[in-house]
Write a protein that holds these residues in place. Structure first.
Motif, PDB file in Angstrom:
ATOM      1  N   TYR A  22     -30.273  41.115  48.496  1.00 38.10           N
ATOM      2  CA  TYR A  22     -29.347  40.968  49.616  1.00 38.10           C
ATOM      3  C   TYR A  22     -28.072  41.742  49.331  1.00 38.10           C
ATOM      4  CZ  TYR A  22     -32.506  37.103  50.544  1.00 38.10           C
ATOM      5  OH  TYR A  22     -33.623  36.353  50.767  1.00 38.10           O
ATOM      6  N   LYS A  23     -27.832  42.775  50.108  1.00 36.15           N
ATOM      7  CA  LYS A  23     -26.608  43.555  50.014  1.00 36.15           C
ATOM      8  C   LYS A  23     -25.796  43.466  51.302  1.00 36.15           C
ATOM      9  CE  LYS A  23     -24.841  48.030  48.432  1.00 36.15           C
ATOM     10  NZ  LYS A  23     -23.931  48.331  49.560  1.00 36.15           N
ATOM     11  N   GLU A  24     -26.494  43.448  52.428  1.00 35.75           N
ATOM     12  CA  GLU A  24     -25.872  43.248  53.738  1.00 35.75           C
ATOM     13  C   GLU A  24     -26.358  41.913  54.293  1.00 35.75           C
ATOM     14  OE1 GLU A  24     -23.652  45.342  54.652  1.00 35.75           O
ATOM     15  OE2 GLU A  24     -24.102  46.876  53.137  1.00 35.75           O
ATOM     16  N   MET A  25     -25.554  41.299  55.167  1.00 33.92           N
ATOM     17  CA  MET A  25     -25.941  40.009  55.716  1.00 33.92           C
ATOM     18  C   MET A  25     -27.247  40.120  56.503  1.00 33.92           C
ATOM     19  SD  MET A  25     -23.874  37.368  58.204  1.00 33.92           S
ATOM     20  CE  MET A  25     -24.439  38.131  59.734  1.00 33.92           C
ATOM     21  N   PRO A  26     -28.250  39.316  56.164  1.00 37.06           N
ATOM     22  CA  PRO A  26     -29.525  39.370  56.888  1.00 37.06           C
ATOM     23  C   PRO A  26     -29.355  38.995  58.362  1.00 37.06           C
ATOM     24  CG  PRO A  26     -29.750  38.173  54.815  1.00 37.06           C
ATOM     25  CD  PRO A  26     -28.288  38.371  55.037  1.00 37.06           C
ATOM     26  N   GLU A  27     -30.145  39.592  59.217  1.00 42.52           N
ATOM     27  CA  GLU A  27     -30.103  39.305  60.647  1.00 42.52           C
ATOM     28  C   GLU A  27     -30.342  37.825  60.907  1.00 42.52           C
ATOM     29  OE1 GLU A  27     -29.607  41.207  63.492  1.00 42.52           O
ATOM     30  OE2 GLU A  27     -28.837  42.758  62.125  1.00 42.52           O
ATOM     31  N   SER A  28     -31.143  37.194  60.081  1.00 38.42           N
ATOM     32  CA  SER A  28     -31.502  35.787  60.292  1.00 38.42           C
ATOM     33  C   SER A  28     -30.307  34.848  60.151  1.00 38.42           C
ATOM     34  CB  SER A  28     -32.589  35.369  59.296  1.00 38.42           C
ATOM     35  OG  SER A  28     -32.136  35.560  57.959  1.00 38.42           O
ATOM     36  N   MET A  29     -29.215  35.316  59.527  1.00 37.59           N
ATOM     37  CA  MET A  29     -28.042  34.468  59.336  1.00 37.59           C
ATOM     38  C   MET A  29     -27.085  34.520  60.518  1.00 37.59           C
ATOM     39  SD  MET A  29     -27.071  34.827  55.287  1.00 37.59           S
ATOM     40  CE  MET A  29     -25.675  33.703  55.468  1.00 37.59           C
ATOM     41  N   LYS A  30     -27.323  35.412  61.462  1.00 37.67           N
ATOM     42  CA  LYS A  30     -26.432  35.506  62.620  1.00 37.67           C
ATOM     43  C   LYS A  30     -26.528  34.224  63.447  1.00 37.67           C
ATOM     44  CE  LYS A  30     -26.074  40.508  63.059  1.00 37.67           C
ATOM     45  NZ  LYS A  30     -26.234  41.693  63.926  1.00 37.67           N
ATOM     46  N   GLY A  31     -25.367  33.696  63.801  1.00 41.35           N
ATOM     47  CA  GLY A  31     -25.312  32.449  64.557  1.00 41.35           C
ATOM     48  C   GLY A  31     -25.276  31.210  63.691  1.00 41.35           C
ATOM     49  N   THR A  32     -25.409  31.371  62.372  1.00 41.58           N
ATOM     50  CA  THR A  32     -25.341  30.227  61.459  1.00 41.58           C
ATOM     51  C   THR A  32     -23.910  30.059  60.952  1.00 41.58           C
ATOM     52  OG1 THR A  32     -25.755  31.477  59.430  1.00 41.58           O
ATOM     53  CG2 THR A  32     -27.681  30.757  60.689  1.00 41.58           C
ATOM     54  N   TYR A  33     -23.687  28.955  60.247  1.00 44.15           N
ATOM     55  CA  TYR A  33     -22.377  28.716  59.655  1.00 44.15           C
ATOM     56  C   TYR A  33     -22.025  29.813  58.654  1.00 44.15           C
ATOM     57  CZ  TYR A  33     -18.521  26.079  57.552  1.00 44.15           C
ATOM     58  OH  TYR A  33     -17.290  25.690  57.101  1.00 44.15           O
ATOM     59  N   GLY A  34     -23.036  30.399  58.028  1.00 48.10           N
ATOM     60  CA  GLY A  34     -22.803  31.481  57.079  1.00 48.10           C
ATOM     61  C   GLY A  34     -22.114  32.678  57.694  1.00 48.10           C
ATOM     62  N   GLU A  35     -22.370  32.931  58.993  1.00 45.57           N
ATOM     63  CA  GLU A  35     -21.673  34.008  59.701  1.00 45.57           C
ATOM     64  C   GLU A  35     -20.350  33.510  60.268  1.00 45.57           C
ATOM     65  OE1 GLU A  35     -22.501  37.273  63.242  1.00 45.57           O
ATOM     66  OE2 GLU A  35     -23.272  35.236  63.472  1.00 45.57           O
ATOM     67  N   PHE A  36     -20.350  32.337  60.903  1.00 40.68           N
ATOM     68  CA  PHE A  36     -19.170  31.802  61.561  1.00 40.68           C
ATOM     69  C   PHE A  36     -18.037  31.543  60.573  1.00 40.68           C
ATOM     70  CE2 PHE A  36     -16.833  27.955  62.931  1.00 40.68           C
ATOM     71  CZ  PHE A  36     -16.240  28.467  64.082  1.00 40.68           C
TER      72      PHE A  36
END
Length: 219
Positions: free
Chosen positions: A5-19
């Motif tokens: 993992y170097k860039e944020m995975p697409e699957s994390m979009k919309g999760t608390y990890g992105e927010f």
């Protein structure tokens, strides 16, 4: 097999990890999920009222050839009361709470007006430190009295800094002196662990106690 993992995975979009970026947290914190100890930092504000700040991003180490014990507060906001107080008073107490005191300590976040006694107004008791100019929380089972040494920006121009404190001395309740770990011992802040390969919930942060493993090592 290891995922990379170097860039944020697409699957994390919309999760608390992105927010949580809005609060200054990088998405990597939620994949790596490394816990850090939680405590309440207490100081005196410029008007003499007790200040209390929940803190978790910190590291503890010995240095100076074993002649000193030090704390690195890894993320202190330059705009907050804690930063101002540390620079003015050059002293602070780290108060470690048991799980039954967690809610009371969290109340200090709402009682943070300049004119407020942030400890007493949260239902806790102020004690004077023994060796430095700072208040302590009587109900906390361990209090570490510290003096300010230095600060440094992690990234130039950032609004948060690292601050180094030296532990001058400590107070530990007799019921905890033999065992400060377990359900009522030192608490840890845990970023909600996100598995980007199987995202199930949006998540939020939580607090955890250690479970002791009965295994020792000889040196």
């Amino acid at each position: 097999m290891k995922y990379q993992y170097k860039e944020m995975p697409e699957s994390m979009k919309g999760t608390y990890g992105e927010f949580a970026k809005n609060f200054g947290f990088d998405w990597k914190e939620f994949i790596m999920g490394i816990p850090t100890p939680m405590f309440l930092v207490t100081t005196y504000k410029s008007n003499g009222q007790p200040n209390a700040t929940m803190q978790s991003w910190a590291g503890f180490t010995s240095a100076n050839h074993g002649c000193g014990y030090y704390v690195i507060l890894c993320s202190v906001n330059k705009c907050g009361h804690l930063y101002q107080s540390l620079n003015e008073k050059k002293a602070a107490v780290l108060n470690f709470m048991s799980s039954d005191l967690y809610k009371a300590c969290m109340k200090t976040i709402q009682n943070n007006q300049l004119e407020a006694d942030e400890i007493t107004s949260s239902g806790l008791t102020v004690e004077k430190a023994s060796w430095i100019e700072a208040p302590m929380v009587a109900e906390c089972f361990m209090n570490l009295e510290c003096k300010y040494l230095w600060e440094k920006e992690i990234v130039q121009g950032d609004d948060h800094v690292m601050i180094c404190l030296e532990v001058v001395g400590g107070h530990i309740e007799k019921d905890y002196i033999e065992d400060m770990f377990g359900d009522k011992g030192i608490l840890y802040n845990v970023h909600y662990p996100i598995n980007p390969e199987n995202v199930k919930e949006k998540g939020c942060d939580y607090v955890a106690a250690l479970r002791k493993v009965n295994q020792s090592y000889e040196y």
